[in-house]
Design an enzyme around this catalytic site. Structure first.
Site, PDB file in Angstrom:
ATOM      1  CG  ASP A   9     -17.209 -31.618  -7.307  1.00  0.00           C
ATOM      2  OD1 ASP A   9     -16.057 -32.103  -7.348  1.00  0.00           O
ATOM      3  OD2 ASP A   9     -18.209 -32.223  -7.746  1.00  0.00           O
ATOM      4  CE  LYS A 106     -16.640 -34.964  -8.274  1.00  0.00           C
ATOM      5  NZ  LYS A 106     -17.889 -34.726  -8.998  1.00  0.00           N
ATOM      6  CB  CYS A 139     -20.848 -34.212  -6.479  1.00  0.00           C
ATOM      7  SG  CYS A 139     -21.135 -33.993  -8.251  1.00  0.00           S
TER       8      CYS A 139
END
Length: 200
Positions: A9, A106, A139
């Site tokens: 990310d 995701k 995350c």
């Protein structure tokens, strides 16, 4: 052990100064993390190690966000933050991610949940993961835990990660290290893909 670098990310929405999360007052504390991640990506490519990028993204209308994540988003929807097709969803330019790279999208913290990540890694013959990215205690930690439970041997590059505060980052690293989810290394400490540390 076949290894891949998993970059979690590192997107404009999280990491760019004008990104949607910083605009909401939720900038990350860890200015060097992106530059260090760029070094990690370059070293992986030089060593012939596959690089897999994840992106936390939502479809237009955010129909895949879910009510609990929406509760945490705090105005992100109004900015179209992390929405597919927007600059906020893209991996930051510094990492040189192209259409030829492996990218897994995701909609949950855990990059393995409801995605193609696990079969992709299996197809590559990967048994060990070097993980970096944001947010350390959200995350990244969720993904490291999920990787451990799938029997991957994980190394976390701590100086290639960032959280909203230095304390949150350090707590996340401490948990992953002390429970044994991941061995801890750093780009600044001279990490190379030729000599991976053993997990704790």
């Amino acid at each position: 052990m076949s290894t891949a670098l998993l970059v979690v990310d590192v997107q404009n929405g999280f990491c760019h100064p004008d990104g949607s999360l910083p605009r909401l007052g939720r900038a990350l504390d860890g200015a060097a993390a992106v530059a260090n991640t760029a070094v990690a990506v370059a070293r992986a490519r030089e060593a012939g190690v596959p690089v897999v990028f994840t992106r936390h993204v939502y479809r237009p209308g955010r129909v895949d966000e879910g009510p609990r994540l929406a509760e945490l988003s705090g105005g992100l929807a109004e900015l179209h933050g992390l929405e597919l097709g927007t600059r906020a969803a893209d991996v930051v330019d510094e990492l040189g991610c192209t259409a030829a790279d492996l990218v897994v999208d995701k909609a949950r913290f855990d990059a393995f949940l409801w995605t193609s990540l696990d079969p992709l890694l299996q197809g590559l013959g990967v048994t060990g993961l070097v993980v970096c990215g944001v947010v350390t205690n959200v995350c990244v930690e969720s993904t490291v835990r999920a990787a451990f439970m799938r029997d991957y041997r994980v190394t976390l590059l701590e100086d290639c990660c960032a959280a909203m505060t230095r304390r949150q980052h350090e707590i996340g690293v401490e948990i992953m290290r002390d429970i044994g989810f991941a061995a801890i290394a750093s780009i600044g400490g001279g990490f190379t893909f030729g000599a991976l540390p053993e997990a704790a």
